[in-house]
Motif scaffolding. Sequence first.
Motif, PDB file in Angstrom:
ATOM      1  N   UNK A  29      -5.780   4.046  -4.837  1.00 17.77           N
ATOM      2  CA  UNK A  29      -5.756   2.925  -5.776  1.00 17.77           C
ATOM      3  C   UNK A  29      -5.056   3.285  -7.089  1.00 17.77           C
ATOM      4  N   UNK A  30      -5.198   4.522  -7.563  1.00 14.15           N
ATOM      5  CA  UNK A  30      -4.659   4.893  -8.866  1.00 14.15           C
ATOM      6  C   UNK A  30      -3.134   4.808  -8.909  1.00 14.15           C
ATOM      7  N   UNK A  31      -2.472   5.516  -8.010  1.00 18.94           N
ATOM      8  CA  UNK A  31      -1.005   5.505  -8.019  1.00 18.94           C
ATOM      9  C   UNK A  31      -0.456   4.139  -7.611  1.00 18.94           C
ATOM     10  N   UNK A  32      -1.205   3.397  -6.795  1.00 17.61           N
ATOM     11  CA  UNK A  32      -0.772   2.055  -6.410  1.00 17.61           C
ATOM     12  C   UNK A  32      -0.773   1.125  -7.623  1.00 17.61           C
ATOM     13  N   UNK A  33      -1.797   1.242  -8.466  1.00 16.63           N
ATOM     14  CA  UNK A  33      -1.865   0.424  -9.682  1.00 16.63           C
ATOM     15  C   UNK A  33      -0.720   0.772 -10.627  1.00 16.63           C
ATOM     16  N   UNK A  34      -0.418   2.059 -10.758  1.00 18.80           N
ATOM     17  CA  UNK A  34       0.704   2.470 -11.616  1.00 18.80           C
ATOM     18  C   UNK A  34       1.999   1.817 -11.141  1.00 18.80           C
ATOM     19  N   UNK A  35       2.264   1.905  -9.846  1.00 21.17           N
ATOM     20  CA  UNK A  35       3.494   1.332  -9.291  1.00 21.17           C
ATOM     21  C   UNK A  35       3.538  -0.178  -9.493  1.00 21.17           C
ATOM     22  N   UNK A  36       2.416  -0.849  -9.209  1.00 21.03           N
ATOM     23  CA  UNK A  36       2.371  -2.310  -9.331  1.00 21.03           C
ATOM     24  C   UNK A  36       2.543  -2.755 -10.786  1.00 21.03           C
ATOM     25  N   UNK A  37       1.883  -2.054 -11.686  1.00 16.86           N
ATOM     26  CA  UNK A  37       1.968  -2.413 -13.102  1.00 16.86           C
ATOM     27  C   UNK A  37       3.396  -2.267 -13.634  1.00 16.86           C
ATOM     28  N   UNK A  38       4.043  -1.161 -13.284  1.00 17.68           N
ATOM     29  CA  UNK A  38       5.410  -0.939 -13.760  1.00 17.68           C
ATOM     30  C   UNK A  38       6.381  -1.942 -13.129  1.00 17.68           C
ATOM     31  N   UNK A  39       6.132  -2.270 -11.866  1.00 12.04           N
ATOM     32  CA  UNK A  39       6.981  -3.276 -11.207  1.00 12.04           C
ATOM     33  C   UNK A  39       6.827  -4.627 -11.881  1.00 12.04           C
ATOM     34  N   UNK A  40       5.578  -4.978 -12.220  1.00 10.60           N
ATOM     35  CA  UNK A  40       5.339  -6.271 -12.874  1.00 10.60           C
ATOM     36  C   UNK A  40       5.973  -6.316 -14.266  1.00 10.60           C
ATOM     37  N   UNK A  67      -1.299  11.542   4.083  1.00 12.08           N
ATOM     38  CA  UNK A  67      -1.125  11.568   5.533  1.00 12.08           C
ATOM     39  C   UNK A  67      -1.524  10.212   6.084  1.00 12.08           C
ATOM     40  N   UNK A  68      -1.087   9.923   7.318  1.00 12.91           N
ATOM     41  CA  UNK A  68      -1.546   8.779   8.088  1.00 12.91           C
ATOM     42  C   UNK A  68      -1.721   7.470   7.364  1.00 12.91           C
ATOM     43  N   UNK A  69      -2.976   7.030   7.275  1.00 16.02           N
ATOM     44  CA  UNK A  69      -3.322   5.730   6.713  1.00 16.02           C
ATOM     45  C   UNK A  69      -2.815   5.583   5.285  1.00 16.02           C
ATOM     46  N   UNK A  70      -2.835   6.654   4.534  1.00 20.70           N
ATOM     47  CA  UNK A  70      -2.425   6.572   3.131  1.00 20.70           C
ATOM     48  C   UNK A  70      -0.938   6.268   2.983  1.00 20.70           C
ATOM     49  N   UNK A  71      -0.137   6.828   3.871  1.00 19.61           N
ATOM     50  CA  UNK A  71       1.294   6.522   3.854  1.00 19.61           C
ATOM     51  C   UNK A  71       1.498   5.037   4.158  1.00 19.61           C
ATOM     52  N   UNK A  72       0.733   4.539   5.121  1.00 24.04           N
ATOM     53  CA  UNK A  72       0.797   3.113   5.474  1.00 24.04           C
ATOM     54  C   UNK A  72       0.374   2.248   4.275  1.00 24.04           C
ATOM     55  N   UNK A  73      -0.703   2.651   3.599  1.00 29.69           N
ATOM     56  CA  UNK A  73      -1.198   1.884   2.451  1.00 29.69           C
ATOM     57  C   UNK A  73      -0.173   1.852   1.316  1.00 29.69           C
ATOM     58  N   UNK A  74       0.467   2.998   1.047  1.00 26.23           N
ATOM     59  CA  UNK A  74       1.484   3.051  -0.003  1.00 26.23           C
ATOM     60  C   UNK A  74       2.647   2.123   0.341  1.00 26.23           C
ATOM     61  N   UNK A  75       3.049   2.114   1.606  1.00 27.69           N
ATOM     62  CA  UNK A  75       4.156   1.261   2.048  1.00 27.69           C
ATOM     63  C   UNK A  75       3.811  -0.218   1.876  1.00 27.69           C
ATOM     64  N   UNK A  76       2.560  -0.576   2.199  1.00 27.75           N
ATOM     65  CA  UNK A  76       2.125  -1.966   2.053  1.00 27.75           C
ATOM     66  C   UNK A  76       2.161  -2.411   0.596  1.00 27.75           C
ATOM     67  N   UNK A  77       1.740  -1.533  -0.316  1.00 31.86           N
ATOM     68  CA  UNK A  77       1.775  -1.871  -1.751  1.00 31.86           C
ATOM     69  C   UNK A  77       3.211  -2.122  -2.193  1.00 31.86           C
ATOM     70  N   UNK A  78       4.128  -1.262  -1.752  1.00 29.95           N
ATOM     71  CA  UNK A  78       5.542  -1.419  -2.113  1.00 29.95           C
ATOM     72  C   UNK A  78       6.093  -2.745  -1.587  1.00 29.95           C
ATOM     73  N   UNK A  79       5.721  -3.090  -0.366  1.00 27.88           N
ATOM     74  CA  UNK A  79       6.180  -4.361   0.208  1.00 27.88           C
ATOM     75  C   UNK A  79       5.629  -5.549  -0.578  1.00 27.88           C
ATOM     76  N   UNK A  80       4.345  -5.473  -0.936  1.00 28.89           N
ATOM     77  CA  UNK A  80       3.711  -6.564  -1.692  1.00 28.89           C
ATOM     78  C   UNK A  80       4.396  -6.774  -3.038  1.00 28.89           C
ATOM     79  N   UNK A  81       4.742  -5.668  -3.705  1.00 33.08           N
ATOM     80  CA  UNK A  81       5.294  -5.743  -5.067  1.00 33.08           C
ATOM     81  C   UNK A  81       6.816  -5.772  -5.081  1.00 33.08           C
ATOM     82  N   UNK A  82       7.447  -5.593  -3.916  1.00 30.81           N
ATOM     83  CA  UNK A  82       8.886  -5.771  -3.815  1.00 30.81           C
ATOM     84  C   UNK A  82       9.741  -4.657  -4.384  1.00 30.81           C
TER      85      UNK A  82
END
Length: 378
Positions: A29-40, A67-82
Amino acid sequence: MPKDLPLNSLGFPKPPSETRVVVAMSGGVDSSVVAAQLAEEGYDVVGVTLQLYDHGAALAKKGACCAGQDIHDARRVAEEMGFPHYVLDYENTFREAVIDEFADAYLGGATPVPCIRCNERVKFKDLLETAKDLDADCMATGHYIQRKMGAQGPELHCAADANRDQSYFLFSTTPEQLSYLRFPLGHLASKAETRALAAKYGLPVADKPDSQDICFVPNGNYASVIEKLRPGAADPGEIVDMEGNVLGEHRGVIHYTIGQRRGLGIGGLEDPLYVVKLDPEKRQVVVGPKEALSTRTIPVREINWLGDEPFTSRSEWHLSVKVRSTRPPREAIIRPLSETEAEVELVVPEEGVSPGQACVFYAPEDSRIFGGGWIYKK
């Protein structure tokens, strides 16, 4: 670069749209929020996730990072935020720079902190160079620590939320790295704020649990990992007192840590005994009374210094030090022996100081981190 423009939130005199930032995304959640916030905010965000080990291997576990699920989760966040997202295979680097040393340190009777080595040798070294190769102006992470501008340049400071502060794990960040890194979460008052931001951005990881333990150690079972990496490492031996008298048998030095009291299997004694020393060469676990754990003088090497003056410009530094991640800083006198070695004298002795742990230096009067080094056996 024009100098008359106001600085953006990352400290550059240009619009966010012209500022490229690589975000190190673990899938949490932490690095995902950083990426989303900067993208916004309109930054030119590039997400990068490191695959550090084979998530199908016996070493990994569900819910660990990188690894595994976390790589998938990071990819999903990137797709959501474009924004674009890349996965880099760092398995060999991670094994050589972090896992192998972790195993060898344990076999040597030390208690290593692989998360520090991972930041130092992988994330803030190889990944940071990758960010520069991508022409990024800076690299941002989800660590809870603050970067503040001082009179001599960027300074490292503790997070606003003492419960989330990760300064102990980031002491080896060099001044050069600090000039390039950004830590957008360090000023937040609590993890609840981070999760609220994740919900605000509609991130799929908003309710994802925090990762615990070391990423490549299943359920905190260090010994099982070391046995896989170094067959024969769990050979049994003697439990002895400080005079060398045999009190019992242990099931392998790697199962014990300095300061341990429980699980020694030598009941029936009048006073409680603690592990005071590990001797892998003799395959002995040395036990003694609690007072034998008290340490006043600590040898420290591989020092990374973040002060404004050279480390050796003084014969003594009166700072606070932390010798375990879970302990508060304690008053100490640091005497430099060279640019990278020192003797640390604790004003009040500490119990359970262990080789392989970090000794991190803090300003006694504010939140600044002055670097630190590694505790070793003389």
